[in-house]
Design a protein around this motif. Structure first.
Motif: not given
Length: 261
Positions: A57-84
């Motif tokens: 969660a802290a990493a996600g906040i940092w990504d948002f503030l630093s403009g790098g959230a795209g990779g973290a968000a895509a990674a989270s979606l990949a995890v969800r796809r993997g679980m499915q």
């Protein structure tokens, strides 16, 4: 449940767990893979929340503030796809998605207990054990990941050596998992685990059956492993809860070519 092919039993829908839901509905602390913008409770409001939730969660906040959230968000979606994919029985496909998540955001790896489970069913036991050891290092109070590391290493080195390497963790608040942990760590009669919770809640019945069967698998007793894991699948919790571990029990049976007779 009527006897039928396991391939018909995998869920077609995928629940996106939040801080109020988890891999196991009997767990006191959620086991989730948080997206960077998930509505997680603050640490002050929930002191029992494990570090596996708070650090990403802290990493996600940092990504948002630093403009790098795209990779973290895509990674989270990949995890969800993997679980499915795992819940649908595509174990190899799930690992491909989990690995993609790590490529997109290296911080994901130490929280990907789902990847460790998938690796176990691909017989990639060394990688699975490594994954669970990383997870326990990040969350030293996770009973189930300690057990799954043992299961991987029992396949690699045998039960005695795996027990010497056993990862000790904090005390689990769930009675069923405290007993399961003691069984895997010290040995004993696995039938006691199942019988001690035979009249307990639906979740405890499921988990005691599942981990009794997994213990028998570590002992190379396929018939007793089948008996208990099939019972876990057929239990009310195993067949209706939507728990990720209920799907795992079905995946286990599919990978062993067992049917729910």
């Amino acid at each position: 449940m009527a006897s039928t092919s396991l391939s018909l039993h995998f869920p077609t829908s995928f629940p996106f767990y939040t801080a109020a839901g988890a891999r196991s509905r009997v767990r006191p602390t959620p086991r989730v893979v948080p997206a960077p913008f998930s509505p997680l409770l603050p640490a002050a409001a929930t002191p029992a929340v494990p570090r596996r939730i708070l650090v990403p969660a802290a990493a996600g906040i940092w990504d948002f503030l630093s403009g790098g959230a795209g990779g973290a968000a895509a990674a989270s979606l990949a995890v969800r796809r993997g679980m499915q994919l795992f819940k649908q029985g595509d174990v190899a496909g799930s690992v491909a998605e989990f690995d993609r998540a790590i490529e997109l955001d290296q911080r994901q790896k130490q929280y990907l207990w789902q990847r460790g489970l998938s690796l176990y069913y691909l017989d990639r036991f060394e990688e699975g054990a490594e994954q669970f050891r990383l997870d326990v290092a990040a969350n030293p109070n996770d009973t189930e990941e300690s057990i799954w590391c043992f299961l991987c290493e029992a396949q690699l080195y045998g039960v005695d050596e795996a027990r010497k390497r056993f990862l000790e963790v904090g005390i689990d608040s769930r009675p069923v998992m405290r007993e399961a942990y003691a069984l895997f760590k010290d040995g004993g009669d696995p039938e006691k685990l199942a019988s001690n919770f035979s009249s307990a809640s639906d979740g405890e019945i499921f988990y005691s059956s599942l981990y009794t069967g997994l213990y028998y698998e570590s002992q190379k007793d396929a018939e007793l492993a089948k008996s208990h894991i099939v019972a876990a699948c057929r239990s009310p919790y195993g067949s209706r809860s939507g728990d990720y571990m209920a799907s795992l029990a079905l995946v286990h049976c599919k990978c062993r070519n067992w049917t729910l007779e």
